[in-house]
Design a protein around this motif. Sequence first.
Motif, PDB file in Angstrom:
ATOM      1  N   ARG A   1       0.841  -1.209   0.000  1.00  0.00           N
ATOM      2  CA  ARG A   1       0.000   0.000   0.000  1.00  0.00           C
ATOM      3  C   ARG A   1       0.872   1.253   0.000  1.00  0.00           C
TER       4      ARG A   1
ATOM      5  N   LYS B   1      -3.250   6.408   2.530  1.00  0.00           N
ATOM      6  CA  LYS B   1      -3.083   6.677   3.961  1.00  0.00           C
ATOM      7  C   LYS B   1      -2.112   7.847   4.091  1.00  0.00           C
TER       8      LYS B   1
ATOM      9  N   GLU C   1     -16.902   4.771   6.193  1.00  0.00           N
ATOM     10  CA  GLU C   1     -15.904   4.098   7.045  1.00  0.00           C
ATOM     11  C   GLU C   1     -15.859   4.854   8.360  1.00  0.00           C
TER      12      GLU C   1
ATOM     13  N   VAL D   1      -5.877  -2.739   5.262  1.00  0.00           N
ATOM     14  CA  VAL D   1      -5.219  -4.048   5.236  1.00  0.00           C
ATOM     15  C   VAL D   1      -6.100  -5.070   5.966  1.00  0.00           C
ATOM     16  N   THR D   2      -6.650  -4.666   7.109  1.00  0.00           N
ATOM     17  CA  THR D   2      -7.493  -5.585   7.884  1.00  0.00           C
ATOM     18  C   THR D   2      -8.763  -5.905   7.109  1.00  0.00           C
TER      19      THR D   2
ATOM     20  N   SER E   1      -5.720  -2.117  11.828  1.00  0.00           N
ATOM     21  CA  SER E   1      -4.578  -2.981  12.133  1.00  0.00           C
ATOM     22  C   SER E   1      -4.288  -3.056  13.626  1.00  0.00           C
TER      23      SER E   1
HETATM   24  C1  LIG Z   1      -9.722   6.244   7.475  1.00  0.00           C
HETATM   25  C2  LIG Z   1      -9.233   4.854   7.766  1.00  0.00           C
HETATM   26  N1  LIG Z   1      -9.931   3.797   7.274  1.00  0.00           N
HETATM   27  C3  LIG Z   1      -9.539   2.533   7.521  1.00  0.00           C
HETATM   28  C4  LIG Z   1      -8.418   2.245   8.309  1.00  0.00           C
HETATM   29  C5  LIG Z   1      -8.011   0.813   8.566  1.00  0.00           C
HETATM   30  O1  LIG Z   1      -6.869   0.483   7.830  1.00  0.00           O
HETATM   31  P1  LIG Z   1      -5.924  -0.757   8.216  1.00  0.00           P
HETATM   32  O2  LIG Z   1      -6.801  -1.972   8.325  1.00  0.00           O
HETATM   33  O3  LIG Z   1      -4.980  -0.837   7.084  1.00  0.00           O
HETATM   34  O4  LIG Z   1      -5.268  -0.431   9.508  1.00  0.00           O
HETATM   35  C6  LIG Z   1      -7.678   3.307   8.820  1.00  0.00           C
HETATM   36  C7  LIG Z   1      -6.478   3.032   9.630  1.00  0.00           C
HETATM   37  O5  LIG Z   1      -5.960   3.856  10.321  1.00  0.00           O
HETATM   38  C8  LIG Z   1      -8.085   4.636   8.545  1.00  0.00           C
HETATM   39  O6  LIG Z   1      -7.397   5.690   9.016  1.00  0.00           O
END
Ligand SMILES: Cc1ncc(COP(=O)(O)O)c(C=O)c1O
Length: 303
Positions: free
Chosen positions: A63, A164, A197, A225-226, A262
Motif C-alpha cells: 500500500r 493513507k 468508514e 489491510v485488515t 490494524s
Molecule cells: C480512514 C481509515 N480507514 C480505515 C483504516 C483501517 O486500515 P488498516 O486496516 O490498514 O489499519 C484506517 C487506519 O488507520 C483509517 O485511518
Amino acid sequence: MSLPLPPGTRLPDRALWLNGRLVRGDEAALSVFDRGARDGGGLFETLRVYAGRPFAWERHMERLVLSAAELGFPVPPSPIRLRKALDQVLEACGLSDAVVRITVTRGIPGGRPVRTGAWLEAEPVAGRLWPGARRLDPEDGGPAGARAVLSRRPFIPGMLGRHKTTSRLAWDLAREEARAAGADEVLLVSPDAEVLEGSASNVFVVRAGGDVFTPPLAADVLPGVTRGVVLELCDRLGIISHQGPVPLEMLRWATEAFLTNSVQELLPLAEIAGRPVPEREVTLRLLAAYRERVAEECATRQP
Ligand SMILES: Cc1ncc(COP(=O)(O)O)c(C=O)c1O
C-alpha cells in the motif's frame, strides 16, 4: 541534531529510526522545509507487531509503495531497509508486542528529490487500544465492543481517501466528534446518506442470514489491510461478503456490525448512534479466524 546510536542500545526514552539512523525520540527533528511538515505531504502505515513479528508486512508495504508511486512521491526506503529498521527499533525499545508507525514524506523541495524523508517508531499496544477493544466481555471473553456515533457533517473523502496520507485534518476533526461523545469511533457518512468508514477504521455490517457488507473502495474509502484480510477470511469460512453501498438505514436492520483496523483488529460494535447492536456471533467467528491467521504468520502460538 540527531544523535546516532548503535543498534541494540536500550534507552530510557523511546528510540526511533529516522532516515537511516537510530535516534532518541526527543532529538528526532524534521526540517520545517519538508513538505510533510508544511503541507501534510506524507504517507504512513500503522501496523501491529506480535511476538516480535509484524503482521501483514507485505500488504502494508504494498500500500505504501503503490500510494507513493501513484501520488508521485520520491522513492521511499525499500521494504527490506524498513524491515531492518523495525527490528532495530523494537530491540532498542525492548518491545515485542507493539504498534509501529512508518511515515514517509515528500521531502524538501528544490533540486530533484529522489528519496522521501522517512521514520519508523514503535510503542506498546496497550495505550493504543480503544476502550471497547481493551475491556473484555465477561461471557465470551471477546472485546466488550465499541460505541460509534454518526458524524454530523456529510463527508466526501475525495481521491486522497484511497491513500493513507498525513493530510488527516478532515478525518481528525471527525474523530473529535467521537471524543466529544465519549465514543470509540465516528462513522463517516456521504452526502447521499451512505456509510463510508470510520475516521480510523473500515466498517462492516452483518444482516440477518449472516451476509456481510462493507462499502466499496470505489467510494474512496481506505483499502484497509485488515478489511482485505477479513474479506479473504469470509471466503474461507463460507461467509458471503458484499462490497457495495451501505445506506444509513441498513444500520437499523443490521444484526451485527464491526470495525476493522490494524491495531484494534476486528472490533464488534455494541452501539451505533445510541442504538444497541443485538448480536456478535459472525464477528467473533471472524475475529477468531483473524487471530488464527496472526498466530500462523507471527508464530505467536506455543509449540
Ligand atoms: C480512514 C481509515 N480507514 C480505515 C483504516 C483501517 O486500515 P488498516 O486496516 O490498514 O489499519 C484506517 C487506519 O488507520 C483509517 O485511518
